[in-house]
Design a protein around this motif. Structure first.
Motif, PDB file in Angstrom:
ATOM      1  N   VAL A 116       0.767  -1.299   0.060  1.00 28.17           N
ATOM      2  CA  VAL A 116      -0.118  -0.055  -0.220  1.00 28.17           C
ATOM      3  C   VAL A 116       0.839   1.249   0.078  1.00 28.17           C
ATOM      4  O   VAL A 116       1.782   1.387   0.751  1.00 28.17           O
ATOM      5  CB  VAL A 116      -0.909   0.080   1.345  1.00 28.17           C
ATOM      6  CG1 VAL A 116      -0.357  -0.122   2.645  1.00 28.17           C
ATOM      7  CG2 VAL A 116      -1.751   1.353   1.299  1.00 28.17           C
ATOM      8  N   ASN A 117       0.587   2.350  -0.736  1.00 23.24           N
ATOM      9  CA  ASN A 117       1.061   3.605  -0.776  1.00 23.24           C
ATOM     10  C   ASN A 117       0.698   4.520   0.323  1.00 23.24           C
ATOM     11  O   ASN A 117      -0.473   4.722   0.282  1.00 23.24           O
ATOM     12  CB  ASN A 117       1.118   4.053  -2.014  1.00 23.24           C
ATOM     13  CG  ASN A 117       1.702   3.469  -3.192  1.00 23.24           C
ATOM     14  OD1 ASN A 117       2.875   2.928  -3.152  1.00 23.24           O
ATOM     15  ND2 ASN A 117       1.183   3.509  -4.479  1.00 23.24           N
ATOM     16  N   VAL A 118       1.678   4.987   1.360  1.00 27.98           N
ATOM     17  CA  VAL A 118       1.161   5.664   2.341  1.00 27.98           C
ATOM     18  C   VAL A 118       2.072   7.000   2.277  1.00 27.98           C
ATOM     19  O   VAL A 118       3.291   6.977   1.655  1.00 27.98           O
ATOM     20  CB  VAL A 118       1.363   4.880   3.706  1.00 27.98           C
ATOM     21  CG1 VAL A 118       0.290   3.889   3.802  1.00 27.98           C
ATOM     22  CG2 VAL A 118       2.698   4.505   3.953  1.00 27.98           C
ATOM     23  N   GLU A 119       1.533   7.930   2.952  1.00 28.89           N
ATOM     24  CA  GLU A 119       2.363   9.249   3.120  1.00 28.89           C
ATOM     25  C   GLU A 119       2.925   9.577   4.357  1.00 28.89           C
ATOM     26  O   GLU A 119       2.361   9.111   5.378  1.00 28.89           O
ATOM     27  CB  GLU A 119       1.504  10.471   2.841  1.00 28.89           C
ATOM     28  CG  GLU A 119       2.114  11.862   2.784  1.00 28.89           C
ATOM     29  CD  GLU A 119       1.199  13.117   2.414  1.00 28.89           C
ATOM     30  OE1 GLU A 119       1.674  14.057   2.720  1.00 28.89           O
ATOM     31  OE2 GLU A 119       0.026  12.790   2.093  1.00 28.89           O
ATOM     32  N   PHE A 120       4.336   9.595   4.233  1.00 24.95           N
ATOM     33  CA  PHE A 120       5.035   9.756   5.599  1.00 24.95           C
ATOM     34  C   PHE A 120       5.981  10.669   5.437  1.00 24.95           C
ATOM     35  O   PHE A 120       6.976  10.639   4.309  1.00 24.95           O
ATOM     36  CB  PHE A 120       5.500   8.293   5.847  1.00 24.95           C
ATOM     37  CG  PHE A 120       6.313   8.377   7.329  1.00 24.95           C
ATOM     38  CD1 PHE A 120       5.567   8.441   8.522  1.00 24.95           C
ATOM     39  CD2 PHE A 120       7.785   7.939   7.356  1.00 24.95           C
ATOM     40  CE1 PHE A 120       6.163   8.513   9.849  1.00 24.95           C
ATOM     41  CE2 PHE A 120       8.131   8.062   8.694  1.00 24.95           C
ATOM     42  CZ  PHE A 120       7.531   8.303   9.828  1.00 24.95           C
ATOM     43  N   HIS A 121       6.017  11.741   6.284  1.00 25.18           N
ATOM     44  CA  HIS A 121       6.960  12.836   6.219  1.00 25.18           C
ATOM     45  C   HIS A 121       6.748  13.519   4.873  1.00 25.18           C
ATOM     46  O   HIS A 121       7.912  13.795   4.338  1.00 25.18           O
ATOM     47  CB  HIS A 121       8.208  12.338   6.498  1.00 25.18           C
ATOM     48  CG  HIS A 121       8.502  11.914   8.027  1.00 25.18           C
ATOM     49  ND1 HIS A 121       9.582  11.258   8.435  1.00 25.18           N
ATOM     50  CD2 HIS A 121       7.684  12.303   9.229  1.00 25.18           C
ATOM     51  CE1 HIS A 121       9.483  11.037  10.086  1.00 25.18           C
ATOM     52  NE2 HIS A 121       8.395  11.762  10.115  1.00 25.18           N
ATOM     53  N   SER A 122       5.676  13.948   4.300  1.00 28.46           N
ATOM     54  CA  SER A 122       5.609  14.407   3.076  1.00 28.46           C
ATOM     55  C   SER A 122       6.078  13.616   1.841  1.00 28.46           C
ATOM     56  O   SER A 122       6.216  14.136   0.631  1.00 28.46           O
ATOM     57  CB  SER A 122       6.287  15.822   3.075  1.00 28.46           C
ATOM     58  OG  SER A 122       5.673  16.649   4.204  1.00 28.46           O
ATOM     59  N   LYS A 123       6.332  12.371   2.076  1.00 26.55           N
ATOM     60  CA  LYS A 123       6.879  11.645   1.017  1.00 26.55           C
ATOM     61  C   LYS A 123       5.958  10.375   0.850  1.00 26.55           C
ATOM     62  O   LYS A 123       5.195   9.737   1.982  1.00 26.55           O
ATOM     63  CB  LYS A 123       8.201  10.843   1.099  1.00 26.55           C
ATOM     64  CG  LYS A 123       9.327  11.947   1.241  1.00 26.55           C
ATOM     65  CD  LYS A 123      10.687  11.489   1.433  1.00 26.55           C
ATOM     66  CE  LYS A 123      11.672  12.662   1.245  1.00 26.55           C
ATOM     67  NZ  LYS A 123      13.184  11.897   1.481  1.00 26.55           N
ATOM     68  N   ILE A 124       5.575   9.799  -0.294  1.00 31.13           N
ATOM     69  CA  ILE A 124       4.884   8.620  -0.593  1.00 31.13           C
ATOM     70  C   ILE A 124       5.778   7.296  -0.646  1.00 31.13           C
ATOM     71  O   ILE A 124       6.713   7.144  -1.230  1.00 31.13           O
ATOM     72  CB  ILE A 124       4.217   8.578  -1.818  1.00 31.13           C
ATOM     73  CG1 ILE A 124       3.352   9.860  -2.089  1.00 31.13           C
ATOM     74  CG2 ILE A 124       3.236   7.401  -2.359  1.00 31.13           C
ATOM     75  CD1 ILE A 124       1.984   9.985  -1.023  1.00 31.13           C
ATOM     76  N   ILE A 125       5.635   6.401   0.364  1.00 31.83           N
ATOM     77  CA  ILE A 125       6.581   5.285   0.528  1.00 31.83           C
ATOM     78  C   ILE A 125       5.539   3.947   0.346  1.00 31.83           C
ATOM     79  O   ILE A 125       4.281   4.083   0.300  1.00 31.83           O
ATOM     80  CB  ILE A 125       7.086   5.051   1.888  1.00 31.83           C
ATOM     81  CG1 ILE A 125       5.810   5.122   3.056  1.00 31.83           C
ATOM     82  CG2 ILE A 125       7.844   6.567   2.176  1.00 31.83           C
ATOM     83  CD1 ILE A 125       6.512   4.767   4.393  1.00 31.83           C
ATOM     84  N   ASN A 126       6.189   2.736  -0.212  1.00 30.28           N
ATOM     85  CA  ASN A 126       5.565   1.615  -0.320  1.00 30.28           C
ATOM     86  C   ASN A 126       5.696   0.810   0.802  1.00 30.28           C
ATOM     87  O   ASN A 126       6.916   0.303   1.076  1.00 30.28           O
ATOM     88  CB  ASN A 126       6.074   1.000  -1.640  1.00 30.28           C
ATOM     89  CG  ASN A 126       4.947  -0.185  -2.086  1.00 30.28           C
ATOM     90  OD1 ASN A 126       5.415  -1.258  -1.963  1.00 30.28           O
ATOM     91  ND2 ASN A 126       4.101   0.508  -2.891  1.00 30.28           N
ATOM     92  N   LEU A 127       4.545   0.438   1.453  1.00 31.32           N
ATOM     93  CA  LEU A 127       4.581  -0.305   2.558  1.00 31.32           C
ATOM     94  C   LEU A 127       3.950  -1.637   2.415  1.00 31.32           C
ATOM     95  O   LEU A 127       2.906  -2.043   2.130  1.00 31.32           O
ATOM     96  CB  LEU A 127       3.847   0.357   3.730  1.00 31.32           C
ATOM     97  CG  LEU A 127       3.759  -0.150   5.285  1.00 31.32           C
ATOM     98  CD1 LEU A 127       5.322  -0.364   5.801  1.00 31.32           C
ATOM     99  CD2 LEU A 127       2.989   0.528   6.315  1.00 31.32           C
TER     100      LEU A 127
END
Length: 412
Positions: free
Chosen positions: A351-362
């Motif tokens: 799932v793509n999530v937003e963390f610290h203004s970045k999109i990361i793949n989790l």
């Protein structure tokens, strides 16, 4: 607000000036008093059937209007007297029942002015057009339809202008849109037929059918309002029930709805698979990222589970990161293959999530417990859920990211 009140009083003063300028009622005073009494009585009676709408900070009401027929029959002065009696009856009734708005007294002057002006125009147009259409088939009704449309447009335009001045409508485009949508063709047709018949009875001084028409109209209106209220109540009950049974993070049914379905399915005697699924190491996701990321993972898991289900199946969010599925109309092998498919699907997705203004793949995994059984006196839905939950715990103890199953029908 001062501009809006100045506008309201200008309508009332214009209506008063028109009534004084006319200086006469166009029918015999005895006949006028009879008409005034009947119209005042039934219009006041009908007022409790009004529909209240709100625009911004302003409330406005729709109620069936008979002003155009008495206005055409008696002229602007007779119409003005009727509107004064009727509108102040409404005002004092609201004061007595403590339902009056803070500006109710001032709104009364606006109501008198707008309805007198709008329907006085109809009086003059009727005088001009009726003789020209009198010889045509349905000429009277063609004229009445035209007059009702014009008077409705005028009174609605007065209201739209009032909203525009008060700021409840932002610009002229909104005002035009409001005016165009306020009256439907069915409203216009209803007003035309009702006021046309009333006017014909007035012109021929047929008081009994006139009163019967008022009574019939009232009974029909009461019935329609009652049915509309019942429909509205049902919609509200359904909405409240949906809110009570819905998990707002995922949009799925919640634990309360699951408990309700458990009771219902206990009576079915069917074979069913209960699956309890739980996201692995979910606390670590919240701790390493944040709760917004955790919420997105829950939503993704819910969406993925839902994508596998058939119409007969049920999916619930039964806990924080725990979900429960009731698989129906499948045998044990089909239920097992179904959950294995979900297991592989979650393993191979992220799932793509937003963390610290970045999109990361989790990426994440989940554990599952599946219990298949026939609902009966020995194994109820409640017991089946407990068994499935124990199987989930077994999957967790065995290292997570796995499925533990049991076919309850093989028990001796």
């Amino acid at each position: 607000m001062k501009k809006a009140r100045l506008y309201d009083f200008s309508l009332f003063l214009a209506a008063l000036a028109l009534a004084i300028h006319t200086a006469r009622i166009t029918v015999n005073y005895d006949i006028y008093l009879k008409a005034l009494l009947v119209y005042w009585l039934f219009s006041s009676l009908y007022y409790h059937l009004r529909i209240v709408n709100k625009r911004g900070n302003t409330s406005f009401e729709y109620v069936i209007s008979y002003s155009i027929s008495i206005g055409i029959f008696t002229g602007p002065l007779g119409l003005f007297i009727f509107e004064v009696f009727y509108r102040f009856t409404v005002y004092f009734t609201k004061k007595w029942t403590k339902t009056a708005d803070p500006n109710e007294f001032l709104d009364t002057f606006y109501n008198i002015g707008s309805h007198v002006l709008g329907n006085s125009i109809a009086f003059y147009l009727f005088t001009y057009f009726y003789s020209r259409f009198h010889g045509y088939p349905f000429g009277f009704w063609i004229v009445m339809l035209f007059l009702v449309a014009i008077s409705s447009l005028l009174t609605t335009s007065f209201l739209g202008m009032s909203f525009l001045i008060s700021g409840d409508l932002k610009n002229l485009r909104e005002a035009i849109k409001f005016i165009s949508k306020t009256r439907s063709p069915i409203d216009i047709a209803t007003l035309t037929l009702t006021n046309g018949l009333l006017l014909l009875f007035l012109l021929e001084e047929k008081w009994e059918p006139l009163i019967c028409l008022f009574i019939l109209n009232y009974l029909v209106s009461v019935s329609l309002v009652s049915k509309a209220q019942n429909i509205q109540n049902k919609l509200e009950r359904d909405q409240f029930e949906q809110m009570a049974y819905t998990d707002f993070l995922t949009g799925l049914s919640n634990r309360a709805y699951m408990d309700k379905k458990i009771v219902e399915l206990n009576q079915s005697g069917e074979c069913i698979a209960i699956v309890v699924a739980d996201i692995d190491k979910f606390k670590r996701i919240n701790d390493n990222y944040n709760h917004a990321v955790g919420d997105r993972v829950i939503q993704h898991f819910a969406e993925t589970l839902k994508s596998y289900l058939d119409e007969e199946d049920f999916l619930f969010r039964s806990g924080g990161e725990e979900f429960t599925i009731f698989l129906r109309k499948r045998n044990y092998e089909q239920s097992l293959a179904f959950v294995e498919g979900i297991h592989r699907g979650i393993e191979n997705t992220s799932v793509n999530v937003e963390f610290h203004s970045k999109i990361i793949n989790l990426s994440y995994t989940a554990s599952y417990g599946l219990y298949y059984f026939k609902i009966n006196d020995h194994v109820s839905m409640e017991k089946g859920y407990v068994f499935a939950d124990h199987l989930l715990l077994q999957s967790k103890n065995l290292g997570r990211n796995r499925l533990s199953v049991k076919n309850g029908q093989l028990q001796t």
